[in-house]
Design an enzyme around this catalytic site. Sequence first.
Site, mmCIF file in Angstrom:
data_model
loop_
_atom_site.group_PDB
_atom_site.id
_atom_site.type_symbol
_atom_site.label_atom_id
_atom_site.label_comp_id
_atom_site.label_asym_id
_atom_site.label_seq_id
_atom_site.Cartn_x
_atom_site.Cartn_y
_atom_site.Cartn_z
ATOM 1 N N ASP A 85 -78.353 62.088 42.078
ATOM 2 C CA ASP A 85 -78.160 62.180 43.533
ATOM 3 C C ASP A 85 -77.346 60.963 43.955
ATOM 4 O O ASP A 85 -77.795 59.828 43.825
ATOM 5 C CB ASP A 85 -79.533 62.221 44.230
ATOM 6 C CG ASP A 85 -79.436 62.606 45.695
ATOM 7 O OD1 ASP A 85 -78.361 62.443 46.297
ATOM 8 O OD2 ASP A 85 -80.464 63.051 46.252
ATOM 9 N N ASP A 96 -73.336 62.729 50.718
ATOM 10 C CA ASP A 96 -74.568 62.752 49.921
ATOM 11 C C ASP A 96 -74.535 64.044 49.108
ATOM 12 O O ASP A 96 -74.454 65.140 49.683
ATOM 13 C CB ASP A 96 -75.747 62.728 50.912
ATOM 14 C CG ASP A 96 -77.108 62.614 50.244
ATOM 15 O OD1 ASP A 96 -77.170 62.580 49.004
ATOM 16 O OD2 ASP A 96 -78.110 62.565 50.990
ATOM 17 N N HIS A 155 -81.248 66.720 55.463
ATOM 18 C CA HIS A 155 -81.373 65.749 56.551
ATOM 19 C C HIS A 155 -80.046 65.529 57.235
ATOM 20 O O HIS A 155 -78.980 65.623 56.600
ATOM 21 C CB HIS A 155 -81.879 64.412 55.982
ATOM 22 C CG HIS A 155 -81.117 63.987 54.755
ATOM 23 N ND1 HIS A 155 -80.009 63.199 54.812
ATOM 24 C CD2 HIS A 155 -81.281 64.307 53.441
ATOM 25 C CE1 HIS A 155 -79.531 63.024 53.590
ATOM 26 N NE2 HIS A 155 -80.276 63.709 52.736
ATOM 27 N N HIS A 163 -80.848 59.269 56.908
ATOM 28 C CA HIS A 163 -81.806 60.294 57.334
ATOM 29 C C HIS A 163 -81.913 60.302 58.846
ATOM 30 O O HIS A 163 -82.529 59.419 59.425
ATOM 31 C CB HIS A 163 -83.190 60.060 56.714
ATOM 32 C CG HIS A 163 -83.241 60.408 55.265
ATOM 33 N ND1 HIS A 163 -83.349 59.465 54.279
ATOM 34 C CD2 HIS A 163 -83.186 61.599 54.632
ATOM 35 C CE1 HIS A 163 -83.352 60.059 53.099
ATOM 36 N NE2 HIS A 163 -83.246 61.355 53.281
ATOM 37 N N GLU A 188 -80.369 70.108 50.664
ATOM 38 C CA GLU A 188 -80.720 69.784 49.271
ATOM 39 C C GLU A 188 -81.976 70.500 48.799
ATOM 40 O O GLU A 188 -83.055 69.939 48.796
ATOM 41 C CB GLU A 188 -80.825 68.268 49.041
ATOM 42 C CG GLU A 188 -81.691 67.491 49.982
ATOM 43 C CD GLU A 188 -81.696 65.989 49.628
ATOM 44 O OE1 GLU A 188 -81.676 65.652 48.440
ATOM 45 O OE2 GLU A 188 -81.705 65.170 50.549
ATOM 46 N N GLU A 276 -77.249 69.605 45.985
ATOM 47 C CA GLU A 276 -77.044 69.067 47.336
ATOM 48 C C GLU A 276 -75.568 68.943 47.678
ATOM 49 O O GLU A 276 -74.762 68.536 46.847
ATOM 50 C CB GLU A 276 -77.682 67.668 47.448
ATOM 51 C CG GLU A 276 -77.525 67.037 48.826
ATOM 52 C CD GLU A 276 -78.218 65.682 48.963
ATOM 53 O OE1 GLU A 276 -78.423 65.014 47.925
ATOM 54 O OE2 GLU A 276 -78.549 65.301 50.092
HETATM 55 CO CO CO Z 1 -79.783 63.730 50.633
#
Ligand code: CO
Length: 291
Positions: A85, A96, A155, A163, A188, A276
């Site tokens: 990640d 992200d 998020h 976040h 994700e 994600e």
């Molecule tokens: Co994330």
Amino acid sequence: MDDEGMERYLEAGRIASRILTKGAGEIRAGASYLGAVERIEEMVKADGAGLAFPLNVSINEDAAHDTASAKDDRVFSRGDLVKLDLGVHLDGYIADTATTIDLGDHHLLVEASRRGLDQAISMVRPGVSIGELGTAIHHEIEARGFKPVANLTGHGLDRYMIHTPPNIPNVRVQGGAVLEEGMVFAIEPFASTGCGRVTEKHRTEIYQQLAIHPVRLPSARHILEEIRPRKGMPFSKRWLSGNKIDLALAALIRAQVVRGYPVLSDVPGSLVSQAEHTLIVTSDGCIVTTA
Ligand code: CO
């Protein structure tokens, strides 16, 4: 969002996508965690970008928030299911993105989170509720015989902030926030062979500064100096120099200046996959920045 913000989001996404693909090649049976993590994090710097958070490398039942420690002696093994990640930022504009590398025979489990992600992305446009996205993700994962991880979510993203609302559920829920043009968020899905919930392990390698507050302990002050350029984004214990790091972090946590992110795991012996992407909602759909 202004044009410059948009351009930064898109460029951060291109960098993250390229490095995640290249970085996945570092994950092989016999390769060391520490070497792989350091090489991938170095790729981000070499591209002139920053890390929005330490590279997460979480294996098997560990779903998220693990990374290499400074003296990590772990190596990847045949059969491991490895989640990478990656968070890249340019001037605080974050991309992200995550993928799962299968060192075993877990093809369907990897496909489950990937299809959940693809399906949710295909539905994103103004007016759609986050509950509809969660329901679609749940369906794709369940249809392959696995459980979505209920207490991990996608998020919202904002400048220097990993976040923000809304959280994007990975399970069937009614209604919830409605998507609007210009929203930036990460979806994700996590698919599991376990119970579909994660709990905190003791191991903690990732931290984040929460407040600016004077502390007296010299080693703690040293850490605050070192992490100041993070502007509140998470950091790795591995990135810190100096001695008495554990003592200093404990003092900062007690003072509520820093928080830890323990490794999050489903039940022992289970396997969790993750996929994600980051996306920006447009008038009639979305742009996937990390595609
Ligand atoms: Co994330």
